[in-house]
Structures are given as C-alpha cells and as structure tokens.
Design a protein around this motif. Structure first.
Motif, mmCIF file in Angstrom:
data_model
loop_
_atom_site.group_PDB
_atom_site.id
_atom_site.type_symbol
_atom_site.label_atom_id
_atom_site.label_comp_id
_atom_site.label_asym_id
_atom_site.label_seq_id
_atom_site.Cartn_x
_atom_site.Cartn_y
_atom_site.Cartn_z
ATOM 1 N N CYS A 90 0.816 -1.213 0.000
ATOM 2 C CA CYS A 90 0.000 0.000 0.000
ATOM 3 C C CYS A 90 0.851 1.264 0.000
ATOM 4 C CB CYS A 90 -0.960 -0.004 1.176
ATOM 5 S SG CYS A 90 -0.135 0.118 2.778
ATOM 6 N N CYS A 99 3.126 0.486 7.755
ATOM 7 C CA CYS A 99 2.294 -0.702 7.548
ATOM 8 C C CYS A 99 3.180 -1.948 7.537
ATOM 9 C CB CYS A 99 1.532 -0.581 6.231
ATOM 10 S SG CYS A 99 0.439 -1.976 5.918
ATOM 11 N N CYS A 156 3.269 -4.176 5.471
ATOM 12 C CA CYS A 156 3.719 -4.527 4.125
ATOM 13 C C CYS A 156 5.026 -3.815 3.765
ATOM 14 C CB CYS A 156 2.640 -4.236 3.082
ATOM 15 S SG CYS A 156 2.356 -2.496 2.747
ATOM 16 N N HIS A 166 -0.281 -6.990 0.862
ATOM 17 C CA HIS A 166 -1.708 -7.192 1.072
ATOM 18 C C HIS A 166 -2.268 -8.151 0.042
ATOM 19 C CE1 HIS A 166 -1.919 -3.831 3.924
ATOM 20 N NE2 HIS A 166 -0.980 -3.297 3.151
HETATM 21 ZN ZN ZN Z 1 0.312 -1.968 3.628
#
Ligand code: ZN
Length: 132
Positions: free
Chosen positions: A37, A42, A44, A52
């Motif tokens: 993202c 995050c 990720c 994600h």
């Molecule tokens: Zn993310």
C-alpha cells in the motif's frame, strides 16, 4: 455399419449435446496477487512481507499480451471463476470431441465416391499410395 462406429457416433452426439449446455465461458486464469500500500508504518513495508492480499484477478493472454482484469466485488470474482471453469469444461469437451471424431474417421468405411471418369484416370502424381 459396425457396432463400434454406432457407439462412437452416440458418444459424439452426447458430447455435442453437452457442448450446447456449457453456458457462458471465458479464457484466462484467476491468480492471486499481493500488493504494497506504500504506507511506511504498515506491515507490508517490512522486508519479506508478502504485502496485502491475496487479491484475485483474471489474466488472459491476447495476441501475446497479458491482459489483467480485477473485480470490484466478490460476486464479480465468483462469476468470473465460474466462467473460467466453464471454459475448461468446454476445452475438455472439445478435446474429447476431436478424439472421438478421429476414431470415427478411422472406423468409417470408405464409400465409393469416385466418378467413372476419375476411375478411368487414376491420379498417381501425389506420391505413393498406401494400401492396407
Ligand atoms: Zn500496507
């Protein structure tokens, strides 16, 4: 007509009947993708995180290029999955249909379709003739 030829023709009729009931189908395969993202805090963003997902999308090769289609809702995805499954069923039926047709061609006795003129002048120019 031999029994096996009759049986093969029955198989072909059944395959053709099944082909008419395949319904909507489309080529392609549904594959999962994982995305990032871009937010630095995050999970990720961590190294080794797969990102994600999975987000399922349809990919299909059209004239050498891969075309991707994403789905706005799970219902759209399910519809596409069913259409892809139907395509595989269609291909399977086609392969069976080709195979049974080839068997029919081999089993079908030769009919005398030569005209009297053709019999007078047999063509020998097209290579050796194979006789069984
Ligand atoms: Zn993310």
């Amino acid at each position: 007509m031999s029994d096996s030829l009759l049986a093969l023709e029955a198989q072909r009729a059944e395959l053709l009947r099944q082909l008419t009931s395949v319904g909507d189908f489309r080529r392609g395969s549904i594959t999962p993708t994982f995305g990032k993202c871009g937010k630095p805090n995050c999970h990720c963003a961590q190294p080794g995180d797969q990102g994600h997902g999975p987000n399922l999308r349809l990919t299909v090769r059209v004239k050498g290029k891969t075309v991707t289609e994403t789905f706005p809702a799970p219902a759209d995805l399910r519809k596409a999955q069913q259409e892809v499954t139907a395509f595989h069923h269609f291909q399977d039926l086609c392969q069976q249909l080709i195979a049974v047709n080839e068997k029919i061609c081999r089993a079908r006795p030769v009919e005398d379709t030569l005209s009297p003129q053709e019999k007078k002048r047999p063509k020998r120019s097209s290579g050796k003739s194979r006789t069984k």
